[in-house]
Design a protein around this motif. Structure first.
Motif, PDB file in Angstrom:
ATOM      1  N   GLN A 179      32.386  35.317  50.639  1.00  0.00           N
ATOM      2  CA  GLN A 179      33.598  35.364  49.808  1.00  0.00           C
ATOM      3  C   GLN A 179      33.468  34.652  48.464  1.00  0.00           C
ATOM      4  N   HIS A 180      32.440  33.805  48.324  1.00  0.00           N
ATOM      5  CA  HIS A 180      32.389  33.011  47.083  1.00  0.00           C
ATOM      6  C   HIS A 180      31.067  33.037  46.322  1.00  0.00           C
ATOM      7  N   SER A 226      40.070  33.849  55.414  1.00  0.00           N
ATOM      8  CA  SER A 226      39.666  32.773  54.501  1.00  0.00           C
ATOM      9  C   SER A 226      39.993  31.387  55.065  1.00  0.00           C
ATOM     10  N   GLY A 230      36.184  27.254  47.268  1.00  0.00           N
ATOM     11  CA  GLY A 230      35.918  27.785  48.608  1.00  0.00           C
ATOM     12  C   GLY A 230      34.985  26.937  49.446  1.00  0.00           C
ATOM     13  N   TRP A 253      31.730  31.135  52.997  1.00  0.00           N
ATOM     14  CA  TRP A 253      31.324  30.760  51.633  1.00  0.00           C
ATOM     15  C   TRP A 253      30.432  31.843  51.016  1.00  0.00           C
TER      16      TRP A 253
END
Ligand SMILES: C[S@@+](CC[C@H](N)C(=O)[O-])C[C@H]1O[C@@H](n2cnc3c(N)ncnc32)[C@H](O)[C@@H]1O
Length: 364
Positions: free
Chosen positions: A158-159, A103, A351, A155
Motif C-alpha cells: 500500500q505504500h 489498512s 503508513g 506497507w
C-alpha cells in the motif's frame, strides 16, 4: 494512573497491573480467534446476530470451544451479544481491524506474533541463565517468514511505490530510468518483487540468509515472469568485493537491528553503494535510552518483541553486537556514521511506525 509528577499509589498500581494481566490473556484468545478463522467467520456472517452453532459451523470448528472463545470476546467487548437472544455479532466498526489486507489490519497481524514468541518461552528462559545458550536460531521460530511477510505486506503493497519511493524524487527518477537496487534482508522478497514490477528498467537483488524465504521469492518471481529480479541466499556479512560501488539504491526494512554483525554489514553496504547512491534504512523508531522510552506503551511492546525474538536471534551468533529492536535513533545514527554514511534525514514514512534514515555515502 498517577498524573505526571505524582507518586503512584498501591491501589493505582494494582489497577494498572490487573489490567495488564487481563489484557495478556485476552490478547492470546484474540490471536486464537484470528488464526482459527473465527473472526473471518463472524465477518462472513456480516454483523447479523448468530448462534454459537452458526459461527462454529461457518468456521468449521467445534462448537464447545467456540462457545468458550465467544465468552472471552463478549466479556472483553470485542464481540457483541444480544441478551434477549444470546446471539453474537461483530459490529461493523470493528470489522476492518480483523479483515485481512485492510489498512488497519496490522494490529491483528502483530497480535498473531504472540504465539510464536510463546513457543520459544522455555528456551528463552534458558538463554537468560548465565550458563545458558547465547541465543536462539531462526529455526526455533516456526513460520517466522509467513508472520513477517504478513507484517510487512501492508506497507509494501500500500505504500512502497505509492508514496515512499515518490517521496524521494531523485531516486524515483533513477529507478524509472534503470538502476541497480539491493533489498537486503529481503525475507520472502515482497519489496524486491514490487520494485521489479514497478521499475522494469531497474534490476533488483533480494538478499537474505534464509533459504526458505529466498526460495519463496524465487517462486513468486517465476510465477510473475519477472526477469529483472534475482534472489541471493547469502549472509549479509559476506557480501563479496566484486559488488563494490555497484549498487545505486539500498533498501532495508526492519533488518539492521536484527543483524548479529550490524557494524560489519553497514561497512559492507557503504562499500557496495555507488558514490552517488542512496541507502534507505527503515528501522524501528524509538529512543536509545530506556529513560527516554519510559511510560511509552508502544515501546513496551517493542522491547517485548526484542526480548522474545530480535535479541536472541542476534545474540545466537558469536561476537554479536546484540542491538535489539529498540536500539533507537541515537545509536542507529552513530552506527551509520561509523560505517561511513551521512544521515541526510530521519523521517516517519506514511503508513509505517518505523523511521526512515535516508543516507548517502560520506565523501572521503
Ligand atoms: C525482520 S525480517 C525482515 C524481512 C523483510 N525485510 C520484510 O520486511 O519482510 C529480517 C530479515 O533479515 C534476515 N537476516 C537476518 N540476519 C541476516 C544476515 N546476517 N544475512 C542475511 N539476512 C539476514 C532474516 O532472515 C529476515 O528475513
Amino acid at each position: 494512573m498517577a498524573e505526571a509528577g505524582e507518586k503512584e499509589t498501591h491501589e493505582q498500581f494494582e489497577k494498572r497491573f490487573s489490567t495488564l494481566v487481563i489484557h495478556g490473556f485476552v490478547s492470546l484468545s484474540t490471536s486464537l480467534g484470528i488464526q482459527s478463522g473465527l473472526f473471518d467467520a463472524l465477518i462472513k456472517l456480516k454483523d447479523e446476530e448468530r448462534t454459537v452453532k452458526e459461527i462454529a459451523d461457518t468456521a468449521g470448528l467445534k462448537e464447545r470451544y467456540v462457545k468458550e472463545w465467544l465468552g472471552v470476546m463478549v466479556s472483553a467487548d470485542i464481540v457483541d451479544i444480544n441478551p434477549e437472544t444470546e446471539k453474537y455479532s461483530l459490529p461493523p466498526h470493528r470489522i476492518p481491524f480483523f479483515l485481512s489486507g485492510s489498512s488497519v489490519s496490522n494490529l491483528a497481524v502483530t497480535l498473531t506474533e504472540l504465539p510464536m514468541y510463546g513457543a520459544v518461552y522455555n528456551k528463552l528462559l534458558d538463554c537468560l541463565k548465565k550458563d545458558g545458550p547465547l541465543g536462539l536460531p531462526y529455526s526455533e521460530y516456526t513460520d517466522f517468514h509467513t508472520v513477517m511477510s504478513n507484517h510487512s505486506s501492508i506497507w509494501v503493497l500500500q505504500h512502497l511505490v505509492q508514496d515512499f519511493i515518490p517521496s524521494m524524487p531523485q531516486i524515483e527518477e533513477r529507478m524509472k530510468s534503470g538502476i541497480r537496487i539491493l533489498d537486503l534482508g529481503c525475507g520472502r522478497g515482497l519489496a524486491s518483487l514490487v520494485f521489479a514490477e514497478n521499475y522494469p528498467n531497474s534490476t533488483v537483488v533480494g538478499l537474505d540468509f534464509s533459504e526458505e524465504a529466498i526460495n519463496y521469492g524465487k517462486e513468486r518471481a517465476k510465477e510473475k515472469g519477472l526477469t529483472n529480479v534475482e534472489f541471493v541466499c547469502e549472509d549479509a556479512a559476506c557480501i563479496p568485493d566484486d559488488w563494490n560501488n555497484t549498487i545505486d539504491y539500498i533498501y532495508t526494512f526492519d533488518v539492521i537491528h536484527d543483524l548479529a554483525h550490524a557494524d560489519n554489514v553497514l561497512l559492507a553496504l557503504n562499500r557496495i553503494l555507488k558514490p552517488d547512491g542512496v541507502f534507505s534504512m527503515i528501522d524501528i523508531d524509538c529512543k536509545t535510552k530506556h529513560s527516554e522510552n519510559s511510560s511509552n506503551d508502544y515501546c513496551s511492546m517493542l522491547y517485548s518483541m526484542s526480548l522474545f525474538h530480535c535479541l536472541p536471534i542476534s545474540l545466537f551468533f558469536e561476537g554479536s553486537v546484540g542491538l535489539g529492536t529498540c536500539w533507537g535513533r541515537e545509536k542507529a545514527t552513530e552506527f551509520l556514521k561509523d560505517a561511513g554514511f551521512r544521515v541526510d534525514s530521519i523521517t516517519k514514512p506514511l503508513g509505517s511506525s518505523q523511521a526512515h534514515y535516508m543516507c548517502s555515502k560520506k565523501v572521503k
